[in-house]
Design a protein around this motif. Structure first.
Motif, short mmCIF file in Angstrom:
data_model
loop_
_atom_site.label_atom_id
_atom_site.label_comp_id
_atom_site.label_asym_id
_atom_site.label_seq_id
_atom_site.Cartn_x
_atom_site.Cartn_y
_atom_site.Cartn_z
N ALA A 1 -44.01 -68.64 9.71
CA ALA A 1 -42.71 -68.01 9.92
C ALA A 1 -42.81 -66.89 10.94
O ALA A 1 -43.90 -66.37 11.20
CB ALA A 1 -42.17 -67.45 8.61
N VAL A 2 -41.69 -66.55 11.54
CA VAL A 2 -41.59 -65.35 12.36
C VAL A 2 -40.81 -64.33 11.54
O VAL A 2 -39.70 -64.62 11.08
CB VAL A 2 -40.86 -65.63 13.69
CG1 VAL A 2 -40.69 -64.34 14.49
CG2 VAL A 2 -41.62 -66.67 14.52
N ALA A 3 -41.38 -63.16 11.35
CA ALA A 3 -40.69 -62.09 10.62
C ALA A 3 -40.01 -61.17 11.63
O ALA A 3 -40.63 -60.78 12.62
CB ALA A 3 -41.67 -61.31 9.76
N ILE A 4 -38.74 -60.87 11.40
CA ILE A 4 -37.98 -60.03 12.33
C ILE A 4 -37.59 -58.74 11.62
O ILE A 4 -37.08 -58.78 10.50
CB ILE A 4 -36.69 -60.75 12.79
CG1 ILE A 4 -37.04 -62.16 13.32
CG2 ILE A 4 -35.95 -59.93 13.84
CD1 ILE A 4 -35.82 -62.98 13.68
N THR A 5 -37.87 -57.62 12.26
CA THR A 5 -37.50 -56.33 11.70
C THR A 5 -36.53 -55.65 12.66
O THR A 5 -36.75 -55.64 13.86
CB THR A 5 -38.75 -55.43 11.53
OG1 THR A 5 -39.74 -56.17 10.84
CG2 THR A 5 -38.41 -54.16 10.76
N GLY A 6 -35.46 -55.10 12.13
CA GLY A 6 -34.48 -54.40 12.96
C GLY A 6 -34.26 -53.01 12.44
O GLY A 6 -34.12 -52.80 11.23
N GLN A 7 -34.25 -52.04 13.36
CA GLN A 7 -34.01 -50.65 12.95
C GLN A 7 -32.85 -50.10 13.76
O GLN A 7 -32.83 -50.20 15.00
CB GLN A 7 -35.27 -49.82 13.22
CG GLN A 7 -35.18 -48.41 12.66
CD GLN A 7 -35.99 -47.42 13.46
OE1 GLN A 7 -35.76 -47.27 14.67
NE2 GLN A 7 -36.92 -46.76 12.82
N CYS A 8 -31.87 -49.50 13.07
CA CYS A 8 -30.74 -48.86 13.76
C CYS A 8 -30.64 -47.42 13.32
O CYS A 8 -30.95 -47.08 12.18
CB CYS A 8 -29.43 -49.58 13.40
SG CYS A 8 -29.32 -51.25 14.07
N LYS A 9 -30.19 -46.57 14.25
CA LYS A 9 -29.99 -45.15 13.95
C LYS A 9 -28.62 -44.71 14.45
O LYS A 9 -28.15 -45.22 15.48
CB LYS A 9 -31.05 -44.29 14.65
CG LYS A 9 -32.46 -44.46 14.13
CD LYS A 9 -33.37 -43.42 14.80
CE LYS A 9 -34.82 -43.60 14.45
NZ LYS A 9 -35.68 -42.66 15.22
N VAL A 10 -28.04 -43.75 13.76
CA VAL A 10 -26.76 -43.20 14.19
C VAL A 10 -26.64 -41.77 13.69
O VAL A 10 -27.25 -41.42 12.68
CB VAL A 10 -25.58 -44.06 13.66
CG1 VAL A 10 -25.28 -43.74 12.20
CG2 VAL A 10 -24.33 -43.87 14.50
N SER A 11 -25.90 -40.94 14.41
CA SER A 11 -25.47 -39.66 13.88
C SER A 11 -24.01 -39.88 13.50
O SER A 11 -23.15 -39.85 14.38
CB SER A 11 -25.55 -38.54 14.93
OG SER A 11 -26.74 -38.65 15.68
N GLY A 12 -23.73 -40.16 12.23
CA GLY A 12 -22.36 -40.56 11.93
C GLY A 12 -21.97 -40.39 10.49
O GLY A 12 -22.73 -39.88 9.66
N LYS A 13 -20.75 -40.83 10.21
CA LYS A 13 -20.17 -40.69 8.87
C LYS A 13 -20.42 -41.89 7.98
O LYS A 13 -20.12 -41.86 6.80
CB LYS A 13 -18.65 -40.48 9.01
CG LYS A 13 -18.29 -39.16 9.69
CD LYS A 13 -16.78 -38.98 9.76
CE LYS A 13 -16.45 -37.53 10.14
NZ LYS A 13 -15.04 -37.22 9.95
N THR A 14 -20.90 -42.98 8.57
CA THR A 14 -21.21 -44.16 7.76
C THR A 14 -22.61 -44.65 8.12
O THR A 14 -23.12 -44.36 9.18
CB THR A 14 -20.22 -45.31 8.03
OG1 THR A 14 -20.17 -45.54 9.43
CG2 THR A 14 -18.84 -44.99 7.52
N GLY A 15 -23.18 -45.40 7.20
CA GLY A 15 -24.53 -45.90 7.39
C GLY A 15 -24.59 -47.05 8.38
O GLY A 15 -23.56 -47.55 8.84
#
Lengths: 161, 161, 161, 161, 161, 161
Positions: free
Chosen positions: A96-110
């Motif tokens: 399998a190929v494992a995919i990891t995603g990371q997101c960042k924000v300065s905000g009011k919701t996740g």
């Protein structure tokens, strides 16, 4: 009040009001796996330079997917992502190929939905590029790995979950 | 020539030329499962009229997702879908909601990616609406179930795959 | 680290993390030229009221283009533009229309790409509307003219560049 | 009638009626150049595997851009592209990257704008990824190279144009 | 079967299957009125050349809106419009601007929704550009005027409807 | 200066510069009516659970429409909505469905256009789902009901307006 935050007391869908929420630094990490035939994985791996574009295309699709999240998921708030990263790992043991995603924000919701959308779109793109040689591929175990920030604070998937 | 149809002989990505392909009736059916806590499934099930909107929202998101497929998946061809259907089944035994998506087109390319995108976006939307009560939900086993039409003809996932 | 900010140390593309950057007032001005036959320029110029729509359409396309920037350019951050202006000047000496685009934002990233996208889309729209009478038109010298704000501060294209 | 096909007799913009046009095989090839400092070109060239993603990202952006053409250019007709290819060539003599885009369709309208949009968006993406090290880069000579099909038939840019 | 063609027998929404429908030439004309203060209408009218852009912007927005129809209206089929026209008429007697939109397609589904979306978006754009001087403006009587083609054939709104 | 804030002194359209405006809490409420045959309204009303999806689909379309506002209305600023709500009321006396949309933002510009777009798209979606049984339906009286926040402060439609 409904236990589903996206429904009001009559069961009608709504975009939750986040006006009173604080702006905090938020991070979310999500994961997906694309399971394939060992031969397909081998072709992806050994391509080296020449096959580099397959992973590069899936990566870009994932990053662009994160930006389209509020257009795809009806009750998601539009937000201004500070960063998006999508990484790929070849896992020969489970083919399998494992995919990891990371997101960042300065905000009011996740940014959970943005990270989940990133890995989902990257996985679908991988499927698209390999489907002519391996139609039975499956995308498995799309889930949140970790989140930081916001009122609910730190959350991490436990082992074996 | 590369074994990956989306790469040319130098490894560069491209949108495959379908100009010489015949227009045929094409159908694709895809499937995804959203696994959750039994309590979450119970809330979704027993809501009846009032919770009806959760499934309705996920269904619409899936249908809209199918239409956005060529915008999300970089090498997909734009096409004019004849129909999109997204269905949901509650599976208490495995504490999951099973999502089935069917797309049809009279076209030069298949609609596998459209069907897969439909169930993926519907699943992500379900996650979004339930995440406040069950953050550990996972989307599993996104895959093609069946396809008809085109040069490669009929394909069906075998049992146990 | 890579010298390309959009690549990590392994060469993988990413959306650069701007979380730690300050919100400042940022301005960018870009420019493009659409070179055409003198007769085409004359038709555009002398139309007066009746031909007014050609420039108006290109202007609107440019403004809308600036708003689509993060959807077009994969590693651009979504941002909330404070203003967009697109202006046109007829340059008979070089038989061209010069297009200037200015974008402003209060944000963590600059608006160079938004200004460049605005003039590019405006130029393409001008081409589209005149192509039936002058297929050989060329868009030349798309470039940044000036930028203000952000860590790198003021930048201005030097004469003759 | 106006000489501008996109304006009616009162000067108002419109999407030209192509209902009576024949469906023919149409091809368009467009070209753009991104001029940069020799050092920037060297970094792009010698990156080899590691820098591969810069070109891969620009290529994908160009292909996606072609699909967004009718959304960007107000009077363009939506159409179903049969294929899109975007290629890059390093030109050390003029310290530039030359971008070629080819689009095909079986349709009632040509794909000139799609090919021009592909190379423009690819060029803007290249600018975006290199701008931190070379802000003065310029995109030059965006133009149609060749078109086939449709009522106006074959057209080719002449040498020196 | 449900009387609502967009719902199946269980009440679930779906994109109706048009696979078996014939491709015919289809036309739809829709209409909307934007009612405003006499002073606002006067400003729009007497602007002449200078105010020309207000109507031009609304026209372009309407044309672009028609192209976005299947993205806006969840169960609409994507289709390839042959033409879109949006026209404006000043009606001093009722202190309103009347907007007419005409869409054409060679397709399996009608273009009523495209024509209705065109006039609605044009009307909203007119509101947007005048709202600073006349916040109470209203958009009235958006409706289909006429349709041709398809199985249901010719339909025309009767007087006084 | 022009009385139209979206035009500069030469009559050219522009996105108004809001850089100097304060970020305040802003709310806008808009309204639309969809007039239909009494029989159509009866079918919508008495469907109960089974017809629930018609209203749910229109609601989601309205919420998504609000998020697409700056893409639809050329001179609107992109903004990050804090909340969107769309509600429906059956009005037997006038044989119509009344739609109310409320949008909120913490921002530099108001959300009137977002609220108006929400009710317009919801109304168009209702039309789409009922048009097979009632082609003569009309959307009437789209207008702003109330707005709060921003420099112009509180505004409310007066009775009988």
């Amino acid at each position: 009040m409904s236990q589903f935050t996206h429904l009001d007391e009559t069961g009608a869908a709504r975009m939750v009001d986040v006006g009173a929420k604080e702006v905090t630094e938020r991070v979310a990490i999500a994961r997906a796996e694309v399971h394939m035939l060992p031969e397909t994985l081998r072709l992806l791996r050994e391509g080296g330079h020449k096959k580099g574009d397959v992973i590069a295309v899936a990566r870009i699709a994932g990053i662009q997917g994160a930006k389209k999240c509020s257009d795809l998921i009806p009750l998601c708030h539009p937000l201004m992502l500070n960063s998006v990263k999508v990484d790929f790992e070849f896992d020969e043991a489970s083919s399998a190929v494992a995919i990891t995603g990371q997101c960042k924000v300065s905000g009011k919701t996740g940014v959970e939905m943005e990270a989940l959308t990133a890995v989902s779109v990257a996985a679908l793109t991988l499927y698209d590029m390999c489907k002519a040689i391996d139609r039975g591929m499956q995308i498995r175990n799309i889930g949140l790995v970790e989140k930081l920030g916001g009122k609910s604070g730190h959350w991490q998937r436990e082992d074996g979950e």
